[in-house]
Design an enzyme around this catalytic site. Structure first.
Site, PDB file in Angstrom:
ATOM      1  N   ASN A 154     112.236  86.744 -15.077  1.00 37.03           N
ATOM      2  CA  ASN A 154     112.828  86.089 -13.894  1.00 37.03           C
ATOM      3  C   ASN A 154     111.833  85.397 -12.966  1.00 37.03           C
ATOM      4  O   ASN A 154     112.183  84.420 -12.314  1.00 37.03           O
ATOM      5  CB  ASN A 154     113.761  87.053 -13.148  1.00 37.03           C
ATOM      6  N   GLY A 230     110.297  95.158 -15.127  1.00 39.62           N
ATOM      7  CA  GLY A 230     111.438  94.907 -15.991  1.00 39.62           C
ATOM      8  C   GLY A 230     112.560  95.882 -15.694  1.00 39.62           C
ATOM      9  O   GLY A 230     112.660  96.430 -14.594  1.00 39.62           O
ATOM     10  N   SER A 231     113.369  96.144 -16.710  1.00 43.68           N
ATOM     11  CA  SER A 231     114.606  96.918 -16.495  1.00 43.68           C
ATOM     12  C   SER A 231     114.352  98.426 -16.517  1.00 43.68           C
ATOM     13  O   SER A 231     113.348  98.892 -17.075  1.00 43.68           O
ATOM     14  CB  SER A 231     115.611  96.550 -17.584  1.00 43.68           C
ATOM     15  N   GLU A 250     107.773  98.525 -12.001  1.00 41.67           N
ATOM     16  CA  GLU A 250     108.534  97.772 -10.996  1.00 41.67           C
ATOM     17  C   GLU A 250     109.886  97.475 -11.624  1.00 41.67           C
ATOM     18  O   GLU A 250     110.001  96.600 -12.478  1.00 41.67           O
ATOM     19  CB  GLU A 250     107.799  96.463 -10.645  1.00 41.67           C
ATOM     20  N   LEU A 251     110.915  98.231 -11.212  1.00 38.23           N
ATOM     21  CA  LEU A 251     112.203  98.166 -11.923  1.00 38.23           C
ATOM     22  C   LEU A 251     113.300  97.545 -11.048  1.00 38.23           C
ATOM     23  O   LEU A 251     113.006  96.818 -10.112  1.00 38.23           O
ATOM     24  CB  LEU A 251     112.575  99.574 -12.396  1.00 38.23           C
ATOM     25  N   CYS A 284     115.174  91.046  -8.587  1.00 38.17           N
ATOM     26  CA  CYS A 284     115.304  92.511  -8.484  1.00 38.17           C
ATOM     27  C   CYS A 284     115.745  92.966  -7.091  1.00 38.17           C
ATOM     28  O   CYS A 284     116.351  94.016  -6.963  1.00 38.17           O
ATOM     29  CB  CYS A 284     113.993  93.177  -8.870  1.00 38.17           C
ATOM     30  N   GLU A 378     122.854  97.873 -11.273  1.00 38.89           N
ATOM     31  CA  GLU A 378     122.205  96.619 -10.883  1.00 38.89           C
ATOM     32  C   GLU A 378     122.976  95.466 -11.516  1.00 38.89           C
ATOM     33  O   GLU A 378     123.032  95.378 -12.749  1.00 38.89           O
ATOM     34  CB  GLU A 378     120.755  96.613 -11.380  1.00 38.89           C
TER      35      GLU A 378
HETATM   36  P1  NAP Z   1     113.389  93.819 -19.766  1.00 41.86           P
HETATM   37  O1  NAP Z   1     114.439  93.518 -20.751  1.00 41.86           O
HETATM   38  O2  NAP Z   1     113.153  95.234 -19.391  1.00 41.86           O
HETATM   39  O3  NAP Z   1     112.047  93.169 -20.345  1.00 41.86           O
HETATM   40  C1  NAP Z   1     110.842  93.190 -19.621  1.00 41.86           C
HETATM   41  C2  NAP Z   1     109.660  93.139 -20.579  1.00 41.86           C
HETATM   42  O4  NAP Z   1     109.603  94.350 -21.344  1.00 41.86           O
HETATM   43  C3  NAP Z   1     109.753  92.006 -21.598  1.00 41.86           C
HETATM   44  O5  NAP Z   1     108.467  91.462 -21.776  1.00 41.86           O
HETATM   45  C4  NAP Z   1     110.233  92.738 -22.839  1.00 41.86           C
HETATM   46  O6  NAP Z   1     109.912  92.096 -24.041  1.00 41.86           O
HETATM   47  C5  NAP Z   1     109.464  94.039 -22.719  1.00 41.86           C
HETATM   48  N1  NAP Z   1     109.995  95.130 -23.527  1.00 41.86           N
HETATM   49  C6  NAP Z   1     111.253  95.285 -24.031  1.00 41.86           C
HETATM   50  N2  NAP Z   1     111.350  96.447 -24.692  1.00 41.86           N
HETATM   51  C7  NAP Z   1     110.133  97.044 -24.638  1.00 41.86           C
HETATM   52  C8  NAP Z   1     109.595  98.264 -25.126  1.00 41.86           C
HETATM   53  N3  NAP Z   1     110.348  99.121 -25.830  1.00 41.86           N
HETATM   54  N4  NAP Z   1     108.307  98.573 -24.858  1.00 41.86           N
HETATM   55  C9  NAP Z   1     107.539  97.726 -24.143  1.00 41.86           C
HETATM   56  N5  NAP Z   1     107.985  96.547 -23.660  1.00 41.86           N
HETATM   57  C10 NAP Z   1     109.263  96.213 -23.890  1.00 41.86           C
HETATM   58  O7  NAP Z   1     113.630  93.035 -18.395  1.00 41.86           O
HETATM   59  P2  NAP Z   1     114.065  91.518 -18.144  1.00 41.86           P
HETATM   60  O8  NAP Z   1     115.474  91.333 -18.569  1.00 41.86           O
HETATM   61  O9  NAP Z   1     113.024  90.591 -18.663  1.00 41.86           O
HETATM   62  O10 NAP Z   1     113.964  91.476 -16.542  1.00 41.86           O
HETATM   63  C11 NAP Z   1     115.000  91.892 -15.725  1.00 41.86           C
HETATM   64  C12 NAP Z   1     114.728  93.251 -15.117  1.00 41.86           C
HETATM   65  O11 NAP Z   1     113.480  93.258 -14.446  1.00 41.86           O
HETATM   66  C13 NAP Z   1     115.757  93.606 -14.046  1.00 41.86           C
HETATM   67  O12 NAP Z   1     116.151  94.948 -14.196  1.00 41.86           O
HETATM   68  C14 NAP Z   1     114.985  93.415 -12.739  1.00 41.86           C
HETATM   69  O13 NAP Z   1     115.443  94.168 -11.659  1.00 41.86           O
HETATM   70  C15 NAP Z   1     113.607  93.821 -13.149  1.00 41.86           C
HETATM   71  N6  NAP Z   1     112.622  93.261 -12.225  1.00 41.86           N
HETATM   72  C16 NAP Z   1     111.996  94.098 -11.335  1.00 41.86           C
HETATM   73  C17 NAP Z   1     111.091  93.573 -10.412  1.00 41.86           C
HETATM   74  C18 NAP Z   1     110.350  94.437  -9.438  1.00 41.86           C
HETATM   75  O14 NAP Z   1     109.340  93.992  -8.922  1.00 41.86           O
HETATM   76  N7  NAP Z   1     110.812  95.642  -9.143  1.00 41.86           N
HETATM   77  C19 NAP Z   1     110.839  92.200 -10.415  1.00 41.86           C
HETATM   78  C20 NAP Z   1     111.494  91.400 -11.335  1.00 41.86           C
HETATM   79  C21 NAP Z   1     112.387  91.937 -12.241  1.00 41.86           C
HETATM   80  P3  NAP Z   1     110.982  91.097 -24.736  1.00 41.86           P
HETATM   81  O15 NAP Z   1     110.991  89.892 -23.908  1.00 41.86           O
HETATM   82  O16 NAP Z   1     110.424  90.878 -26.058  1.00 41.86           O
HETATM   83  O17 NAP Z   1     112.292  91.823 -24.749  1.00 41.86           O
END
Ligand code: NAP
Length: 477
Positions: A154, A230-231, A250-251, A284, A378
Site C-alpha cells: 500500500n 503487513g497483515s 507493523e500490522l 493501516c 480491519e
Molecule cells: P500481506 O499480505 O501481509 O503481505 C505483506 C508482505 O508479506 C508481502 O511482501 C508478502 O509477500 C509477504 N508475505 C506473505 N506471506 C508471507 C510469509 N508466510 N512469510 C513472510 N512474508 C510473507 O499484506 P499486504 O496485503 O501487502 O498489506 C496490507 C496489510 O498491511 C494490511 O493489514 C495493513 O493494515 C498492513 N499495513 C500496516 C502498516 C503499519 O504500519 N502498521 C502499514 C501499511 C500496511 P507477497 O507479496 O509475495 O504475498
C-alpha cells in the site's frame, strides 16, 4: 520491462526463471514482469549481506552512511515524477497521492541521514554502586548485522524506506523482500542507492513470493532482525517462526475517530473524507469507525455524506481522481461481501456500496454493531461506519473494544477532555483534532494489542536496529 532480484549489485534476470506479471489494478495493463527468486537466491542474498556486514558496513563511518542517505534523497527529489508514476501504475494509487508518498519518502531519507550522525551512547556513573569507585562504564550502540525487511503493497516506497533508511543509518545490511504486487518502486530504489554510492551487498533485493523467499528469510540463522509491515495473519506467522531474532511488526487496525459535540463539525467531516477514503481505504490507519456524539450526529452525517458524494472516482492517472481501484478484484469483491453481510444484519448504506471490477465506491454505513465484520475486523477498503454515542465513558469503551490499537483521532475543543480520552485509548498513537490517518515520519509509530510490536519513525526504528553494548573499564589509580 523485466526485473530481477539484485544480489551483490548484480541483477538475476536469466530467461530460464519462472516469471510473475505485475498488472495495473485499474486497467490490467502489464506494468512489469518479474524474474522470480528461488530459495537458492535467498541463500545467496543472506550470505552476501552477512559477509558485506563484516567486510564493509561494520566499519563504514557515520559521515559516509549519512552522505549516501542524503545523496539518495537528492536523487529521489530529482525523480519524483518517475517514482510517482510507477506507484500510480503498480498500486493504482491516484497520482496526487503517489506524489505525496514520494515527498514523504524524501523526508524519511533526510531524517535518516541526519540521525546517522547522532547515534549516541552513554557514560555511566559507576561509582553509584558500592565498590564501583575507579571504574568507568560506557554504553555504545552497535548495529545488529543483517536486517530482513518484508513490505506491503500500500505504500511500496515509503514503508520500504522506513526499514531500509534507518537500517543503513545504523550500519546494518539489508535483505529486502517487497510485495509481489508492487515491486517496481523497490527495484528503482535499490538502483537509486547504487547511484548514490551504496556499496554492493548492503541492500540486496529479492523478487519473490512470501512463501518462497519470505518464510526462509524469517527463519534464516544469519538474519538478526525481521522488520515486517503487513497483515495480522502473516505477522502472527512471522512472530511464531522468527525464533530469537528481534522482530518489529507493523500490522493492521480498525481505527476509531471520535467527534465530541464541541468540535468543528465541518472541519472534522472534511478531513475524515480523506481519512476514510484515501487510497480506497487501503491504509493501516484509515478511519474505519467514526463515533459522533448524539446531538451533532445528524448534522455530521449529512455533511460527511454530501462531501463523500463529491469524490471523483476514476483513472488514477488523472489529476482530478480522488478514488481509484483497489489492489485487485478479489479484494474489491471481499469488501463488497462484507458490506452485504452488514446489510443482512441490519446495517444501512448511506452512500456507495457499488462494486465494479477493482473499484468499490466510497461507502458510508450506519446502524452497525460489533457483530459485523466492517466493525470488528480491519476492512482495508473504502468503507467507513458512523456510530452515535452518549458519553465520554461510553465512547472510550466502544473504541477500545477491538483486537487492534494503532492510531485514533479525537475531535474536541476541550483540552482536558482531549487529554483524558487520549490517555485512556488503547492505541500506539492518538491525534487530537486530527484524523487517525495522519502520520508524520518522525514520530514513534506502531501499534499495541494485535496491531503490532515495536516502533517505526526513523529515530525509533534506529533504536530497534541497534543494540546496546556495555564496556566497563577498571582504572588504576
Ligand atoms: P500481506 O499480505 O501481509 O503481505 C505483506 C508482505 O508479506 C508481502 O511482501 C508478502 O509477500 C509477504 N508475505 C506473505 N506471506 C508471507 C510469509 N508466510 N512469510 C513472510 N512474508 C510473507 O499484506 P499486504 O496485503 O501487502 O498489506 C496490507 C496489510 O498491511 C494490511 O493489514 C495493513 O493494515 C498492513 N499495513 C500496516 C502498516 C503499519 O504500519 N502498521 C502499514 C501499511 C500496511 P507477497 O507479496 O509475495 O504475498
Amino acid at each position: 520491462m523485466r526485473y530481477g532480484s539484485i544480489i551483490n549489485g548484480r541483477e538475476r534476470n536469466e530467461t530460464h526463471r519462472d516469471t510473475l506479471e505485475v498488472r495495473s489494478p485499474y486497467n490490467q495493463e502489464k506494468v512489469a514482469e518479474l524474474a522470480l527468486a528461488k530459495r537458492s537466491d535467498l541463500e545467496d542474498a543472506v550470505n552476501n549481506s552477512f559477509d558485506t556486514f563484516h567486510s564493509t558496513m561494520k566499519t563504514m563511518s557515520a559521515h559516509r552512511r549519512a552522505d549516501i542517505l542524503r545523496k539518495t534523497a537528492d536523487l529521489l527529489e530529482e525523480r519524483v515524477e518517475d517514482f510517482a508514476r510507477t506507484i500510480m501504475k503498480e498500486a493504482g494509487k491516484p497520482i496526487r497521492f503517489s506524489r505525496d508518498e514520494i515527498n514523504r519518502s524524501i523526508q524519511v531519507l533526510r531524517f535518516a541521514s541526519e540521525l546517522a550522525k547522532n547515534i549516541l551512547g552513554e557514560v555511566l556513573p559507576m561509582d553509584a554502586a558500592i565498590g564501583g569507585e575507579n571504574r568507568m562504564g560506557l554504553v555504545k550502540r552497535k548495529p545488529l548485522g543483517v536486517v530482513g525487511a518484508i513490505t506491503p503493497f500500500n505504500f511500496p516506497l515509503n514503508l520500504t524506506l522506513h526499514k531500509v533508511a534507518p537500517a543503513i543509518a545504523a550500519g546494518n545490511t539489508i535483505v529486502l523482500k517487497p510485495a509481489e504486487k508492487t515491486p517496481v518502486s523497490a527495484y528503482m530504489l535499490v538502483k537509486l542507492f547504487q547511484e548514490a554510492g551504496l556499496p554492493d551487498g548492503v541492500l540486496n533485493l529479492l523478487m519473490g513470493t512470501g512463501e518462497e523467499v519470505g518464510e526462509p528469510l524469517v527463519t534464516h540463522e544469519k538474519v538478526h532482525k525481521i522488520t515486517f509491515t503487513g497483515s495480522l495473519p502473516v505477522g502472527r506467522k512471522i512472530r511464531e517462526s522468527a525464533g530469537f531474532k528481534k522482530v518489529t511488526l507493523e500490522l493492521g487496525s480498525n481505527s476509531p475517530n471520535i467527534i465530541f459535540e464541541d468540535a468543528n463539525i465541518e472541519n472534522a467531516a472534511t478531513s475524515l473524507v480523506k481519512g476514510a477514503f484515501a487510497f480506497s481505504g487501503q491504509v493501516c490507519i484509515s478511519a474505519q469507525r467514526i463515533y459522533v456524539q448524539k446531538n451533532i450526529y445528524d448534522q455530521f452525517l449529512e455533511n460527511f455524506v454530501k462531501q463523500t458524494k463529491e469524490l471523483k472516482i476514476g483513472d488514477p492517472e488523472s489529476e482530478e481522481t480522488d478514488i481509484g481501484p483497489m489492489i485487485n478484484e478479489d479484494e474489491a469483491r471481499r469488501a463488497k461481501l462484507w458490506i452485504d453481510d452488514a446489510v443482512e444484519k441490519g446495517a444501512k448504506i448511506e452512500t456507495g456500496g457499488e462494486q465494479n471490477g477493482t473499484v468499490l465506491s466510497p461507502t458510508i454505513m450506519t446502524n452497525v454493531d460489533q457483530n459485523m465484520k466492517i466493525i470488528a475486523e480491519e476492512v482495508f477498503a473504502p468503507i467507513v461506519s458512523v456510530i452515535p454515542f452518549d458519553s465520554e465513558e461510553e465512547v472510550i469503551k466502544f473504541s477500545n473494544d477491538s483486537i487492534y490499537g494503532l492510531q485514533a483521532g479525537v475531535f474536541t475543543k476541550d483540552i482536558d477532555r482531549a487529554m483524558r480520552v487520549a490517555d485512556q485509548l488503547e492505541m500506539g498513537g492518538v491525534w487530537v483534532n486530527e484524523i487517525s490517518t495522519y502520520r508524520q515520519d518522525n514520530h514513534p509509530y506502531g501499534g499495541v494489542k494485535q496491531s503490532g510490536i515495536g516502533k517505526e519513525g526513523v529515530k525509533y526504528a534506529i533504536e530497534d536496529m541497534t543494540e546496546m553494548k556495555f564496556i566497563g573499564i577498571k582504572l588504576d589509580s
